[in-house]
Structure formats: C-alpha cells, structure tokens
Design a protein around this motif. Structure first.
Motif, PDB file in Angstrom:
ATOM      1  N   LYS A 420       0.770  -1.358   0.114  1.00  0.00           N
ATOM      2  CA  LYS A 420       0.071   0.019  -0.280  1.00  0.00           C
ATOM      3  C   LYS A 420       1.040   1.255  -0.023  1.00  0.00           C
ATOM      4  N   ASP A 421       0.380   2.338  -0.749  1.00  0.00           N
ATOM      5  CA  ASP A 421       1.149   3.144  -0.870  1.00  0.00           C
ATOM      6  C   ASP A 421       0.677   4.428   0.146  1.00  0.00           C
ATOM      7  N   VAL A 422       1.129   4.264   1.287  1.00  0.00           N
ATOM      8  CA  VAL A 422       0.777   5.091   2.537  1.00  0.00           C
ATOM      9  C   VAL A 422       1.804   5.139   3.474  1.00  0.00           C
ATOM     10  N   GLU A 503      14.557  14.447 -12.294  1.00  0.00           N
ATOM     11  CA  GLU A 503      13.694  13.376 -12.831  1.00  0.00           C
ATOM     12  C   GLU A 503      13.336  12.381 -11.838  1.00  0.00           C
ATOM     13  N   LEU A 504      12.003  12.075 -11.813  1.00  0.00           N
ATOM     14  CA  LEU A 504      11.656  11.240 -10.749  1.00  0.00           C
ATOM     15  C   LEU A 504      11.978   9.605 -11.591  1.00  0.00           C
ATOM     16  N   PRO A 505      12.622   8.795 -10.610  1.00  0.00           N
ATOM     17  CA  PRO A 505      13.033   7.320 -11.333  1.00  0.00           C
ATOM     18  C   PRO A 505      11.658   6.696 -11.756  1.00  0.00           C
ATOM     19  N   ARG A 506      11.610   6.093 -12.963  1.00  0.00           N
ATOM     20  CA  ARG A 506      10.533   5.286 -13.295  1.00  0.00           C
ATOM     21  C   ARG A 506      10.888   3.941 -14.007  1.00  0.00           C
ATOM     22  N   THR A 507       9.847   3.193 -14.027  1.00  0.00           N
ATOM     23  CA  THR A 507       9.958   1.852 -14.704  1.00  0.00           C
ATOM     24  C   THR A 507       9.745   2.015 -16.380  1.00  0.00           C
ATOM     25  N   ALA A 508      10.112   1.071 -17.053  1.00  0.00           N
ATOM     26  CA  ALA A 508       9.702   1.170 -18.294  1.00  0.00           C
ATOM     27  C   ALA A 508       8.340   1.303 -18.701  1.00  0.00           C
ATOM     28  N   GLY A 510       6.554   3.487 -16.763  1.00  0.00           N
ATOM     29  CA  GLY A 510       6.102   4.825 -16.397  1.00  0.00           C
ATOM     30  C   GLY A 510       5.850   4.706 -14.878  1.00  0.00           C
ATOM     31  N   LYS A 511       5.678   3.526 -14.162  1.00  0.00           N
ATOM     32  CA  LYS A 511       5.647   3.804 -12.538  1.00  0.00           C
ATOM     33  C   LYS A 511       6.647   4.319 -11.745  1.00  0.00           C
ATOM     34  N   ILE A 512       6.440   5.038 -10.983  1.00  0.00           N
ATOM     35  CA  ILE A 512       7.652   5.673 -10.046  1.00  0.00           C
ATOM     36  C   ILE A 512       8.303   4.545  -9.280  1.00  0.00           C
ATOM     37  N   GLN A 513       9.526   4.629  -9.188  1.00  0.00           N
ATOM     38  CA  GLN A 513      10.363   3.535  -8.390  1.00  0.00           C
ATOM     39  C   GLN A 513      10.695   4.084  -6.939  1.00  0.00           C
ATOM     40  N   LYS A 514       9.482   4.139  -6.214  1.00  0.00           N
ATOM     41  CA  LYS A 514       9.535   4.785  -4.886  1.00  0.00           C
ATOM     42  C   LYS A 514      10.571   4.207  -3.966  1.00  0.00           C
TER      43      LYS A 514
END
Length: 533
Positions: A420-422, A503-508, A510-514
C-alpha cells in the motif's frame, strides 16, 4: 474461544449500569478540573441525548457525523447513537475542508456535530464554507466549549429538556448485525474508504482483546489516542465499557497530563502509537503505575522497549491491527523479552494469520510475503464500494492486508514493508495519492511523489520529491505546505521535507520507483545524522 458468539458490548454496558451504577465510567482530563462520571450518570445523559436525536429525525441505521475532540461529550453522544441504532461516524478534529466535505458527502450524514473551537481552530466557518456542497445536511449543531461541566452543559441543545423517549429508545434496540461504526481510513486510490463494522464484529474484537490480555473491571484504561481513530474508539473507550471499568480520557497530548492519568487517576492499561511510549519513557520523571502498554503502528525498537520497561516499570509489547480487521496479533507480558520488542506479537486465539507468495502459496517460517488475516472481527463492507471489500478476500476467506510480513518459527509476526502506498506517521496513515494530486496543481511543480522517510520518534514522516517546471523557482517547504493548506488539506497530512530532483525514477512502464527514493532519503538522513553527531 468462539469469538463469533461474543456478548454484545451494549449488553455489557447495560449490565454494568444495572448492577454497578456508581462505578466510575469517565475521567475526562480536558478541563481545568477533571470531569468524573459514573455509569449511572452516563446512562442518564445518553438517554437524554438519544431523545433529542430522535426529535431531530435521526433514523435507524443512519450515519451521524461528529468532529469532536476526546471528551465526555464524545462518549455520551456515541452511546446515545447506539441506543437508537444509528451509526456513529466520528471525524478526527484535525481534518479540514477537503476531508470533511468528502466524508460528509460519502456518508450522506444529515447531521454534523462540531465544537465551536478546539486548539484555536473554529469549526463553524469550516462548515459554512462547504455547506453548499452538502445537500444531504439538514442540521449542524455547535457544542460551546465555554461551559462543559456536565451539570450545566447542554451540548448545543442535545441535553436540553428532561423527558426521555423510553419506549422509542427501547424499540430501537440494536442487534449484532446493526452497524455500530463508520470510520474512514486513508486509501491508496486517493479516495478514503468508509469502513463499516457491526455490533457483533466489534464485540468479537473486544472479547478477544480483553480475554487475551486479562483485562478486568479493576483496570483503568488510559486513552490518549483520538476517539475518532480505531485505537481510541475501540481499544480505549469500548474496552473500558466491555470490562465495566473507567476510561481516562486525554484530548491533547502532554506528558504532564499523561503523568496525571497514570499516577493520579490510576490508569493501568493503554494501547497507543509508539510516540506516546517514547515521550513518557524519555521525560524527566517517567510515570509509574501502568501494568501494560500495547504499542501499535510499528514494531517496537529493542532499545526503546528496554528503556520503557525500566522507566515505566511495566510490560511493553507490540501489536498489529487495522481499521478493517481490528487487532489480530499482540505480544503477551510473559513472552520472551526478545520477542516483545522487534515483533508485532502472536496471533490472537480465534483468529488466523499467514504469509503467502503472489500465487497464494503459504510460505515457510522466516519468509517474507503477503500478509493475510482471518478474523471474526472483520468489517462487513466498504461503504458504496462492496466490490473493494470482495476483492480484498481470497477464496478461502483470508483478507489481504496489503502489507508484507515475516512469521517466525515460534509464530511471532513482524511487518517488513507494504504494498500500500501510505506513509505511517506515528500510527496515522497519510493518504499519499491525495497529497500528490494536490502537488501536481502547484504552478511551479511539474512532477511529484511522496514517500516515507524514517523517523526515530514517529516511525515515518512524509517526504515530497518534486521536479520543478522549466523557468520556475523551486518552492520551499513552507511554500508547499501553505499551498496545501489553502486547498483545505489537514496539516497532519503535509509533507515535512522537500527534495528537488531533475527527474523521478520510473520503470519502463512509467511507474515511479519509490523504493529508490526511500533509499535515497534514508541515506541522506543517515549522512546528516553523522555530520551532526
């Protein structure tokens, strides 16, 4: 222990009122002089309040919203709502326009009850600002804070008059299937979830809790957590009711008030987030008298656990629960010391836990995986979104918590991460998606995300990573929080650090690699700590 047949908490309350009406029910420390109220006195005020609610047209099953601080008024109102089979929908006092409007629209509450002022914030202008967006709202009641002694206070008219609608209240008697609570919890979709519990699900949680921890009428329950949070509502107020004991209520966090709750008013048990434990353990004169402190929100660091046991002279154990499933694991005072700290305890009798892989296969002890639970204390639905409720369960009835965990060979569980993104700030879940959506509206911000950064006191705080638009000046933290405040977001949700990156790190895809950003801020904080030591 068959938790599905747990005695209902209303029956337990009525038994105490009938057999021990002079038993102390409430010690409210929010006034200059404590308010002491017996079960008999509480019952009379609740009946009076229930009668006024009926006159306002509150219907059976209807959600009633109230944004009150921890207080005797909160307790009286909640019991009154149960007595007419209405559904309490408490809101944290710290919520502001954005959150209050959403909850009011979602719950469809026709009645909103607020204080005139709390912690220098006036609530009536808030309601006036959003009232046009609340077509269902018929009545708003303001409780004056200038006169709060029970003998003379009228709770905005809710305690006026002497007549009691005895027959109508009796006809509204709740059953186990009656909705008993509507709490909103921050979700990962940007929309808070309305969690509905019944009298039976909450009673199952109470029987499990009080039996496992051997709580009884001789205990006094200290309640420093907000009553609009499950920790304060269920594991504070309702625990005290279930065992026929006194609840010691603290509205504003202050170590001296905490000391009075324990040493002057005899509190023996508390379940609260780790910051409360850290503060009373680290103060100049740690209070003595507690028997048991259940620390929730994160596994207790071993150093803090040892320090707290010595400073407070009481047992200190961890636990894990959620708004949806209530408490499922808890440490016991007789557990090995090395298990009391660093884990979230063992499963409670009558419940089940497991860790599975992404295909649903149960993993061996010591393996990290998806944490799933099965409990009779499980909520019954998400309001307006039963599809979310159904999607949360496996075919064999386990609820997927969204957390990652490890269960060791002895059965002790530890949360290791989450899907979960919390952000979990001292037990309060921060709705990351809502913050990000507002950050994207800032005129100088091109891209943004919010991640958890470690904090020694609260466990986690929110850190915002932002990418600045070309030609714009990067806003500092105060400018960002001012922006969020102007857009009606509660202060407790604001990020507490800003990191500006290209730049925010992202996967191929486009999801942000938090995880990259969490590792980055963790390393920066460690480096800063080294430089200051």
């Amino acid at each position: 222990m068959d938790l599905t047949k747990a005695p209902l908490f209303l029956d337990r309350i009525d038994e105490t009122i009938r057999t021990r009406p002079e038993q102390l029910a409430i010690v409210d420390l929010s006034l200059d002089e404590p308010v002491l109220m017996t079960y008999g006195e509480l019952s009379k005020l609740a009946d009076k309040c229930a009668t006024r609610l009926l006159e306002l047209g509150v219907e059976q099953g209807e959600a009633v919203a109230y944004q009150l601080p921890t207080s005797w008024e909160f307790v009286v109102l909640t019991l009154a709502l149960w007595r007419i089979s209405a559904t309490p929908c408490p809101l944290l006092p710290s919520l502001r326009e954005r959150e209050v409007k959403f909850i009011m629209q979602s719950s469809g509450s026709k009645l909103l009850i607020i204080p005139d002022e709390f912690r220098r914030f006036r609530y009536k202008p808030l309601v006036e600002a959003i009232r046009a967006d609340l077509p269902a709202l018929k009545h708003s009641i303001v409780l004056p804070q200038s006169n709060r002694r029970p003998a003379s206070a009228d709770m905005g008219g809710l305690l006026s008059g002497e007549d009691i609608a005895v027959d109508e209240i009796a006809a509204r008697r709740a059953t186990g299937a009656t909705h008993a609570q509507l709490l909103y919890t921050s979700g990962t979709t940007g929309e808070p979830k309305g969690v509905l519990h019944t009298h039976q699900t909450l009673s199952s949680a109470l029987l499990a809790h009080t039996t496992t921890l051997e709580l009884g009428a001789a205990d006094r329950i200290w309640i420093p957590s907000p009553l609009a949070h499950q920790t304060g509502f269920l594991y504070g107020m309702l625990v005290s009711f279930y065992i026929g004991a006194a609840g010691v209520y603290q509205a504003i966090w202050n170590v001296d008030t905490a000391r009075a709750a324990i040493e002057t008013h005899g509190a023996t048990f508390v379940q609260a987030a780790m910051p409360f434990l850290a503060d009373i353990s680290n103060c100049d004169q740690p209070p003595k008298g507690l028997r048991l402190f259940i620390a929730t929100g994160a596994a207790i660091p071993r150093q803090l656990a040892q320090q707290a046991r010595e400073a407070l002279a009481c047992s200190v154990v961890g636990a894990w629960g959620s708004t949806e499933g209530c408490l499922v694991t808890v440490g016991r005072p007789n557990d090995p010391v090395e298990k009391q700290a660093g884990t979230d305890g063992r499963v409670i009798d009558g419940m089940a836990i497991r860790v599975v892989d992404d295909e649903g296969n149960t993993l061996p002890a010591g393996s990290e995986g998806n944490y799933q639970i099965k409990t009779p204390a499980m909520f019954v639905t998400y309001l307006h979104h039963h599809e979310w409720f159904e999607a949360g369960f496996t075919a064999d009835g386990f609820f997927d918590t969204g957390d990652l965990a490890v269960i060791d060979a002895e059965g002790y569980m530890k949360i290791t991460g989450r899907k979960k993104d919390v952000v979990n700030r001292g037990g309060e879940k921060i709705p990351v998606v809502e913050i990000e959506e507002l950050l994207y509206q800032h005129p100088a911000i091109a891209d943004a995300t919010v991640v958890a950064m470690p904090d020694p006191r609260l466990g986690e705080r929110a850190c915002a990573y932002i990418v600045v638009k070309s030609g714009q000046t990067a806003p500092d933290l105060s400018q960002v929080t001012d922006f969020l405040g102007r857009h009606g977001m509660a202060k407790i949700y604001w990020p507490e650090r800003i990191e500006v990156i290209d730049e925010l790190p992202r996967t191929a895809s486009g999801k942000i690699q938090k995880y990259v950003l969490r590792n980055d801020i963790t390393a920066k904080l460690a480096m800063e700590a080294e430089h200051t030591s």
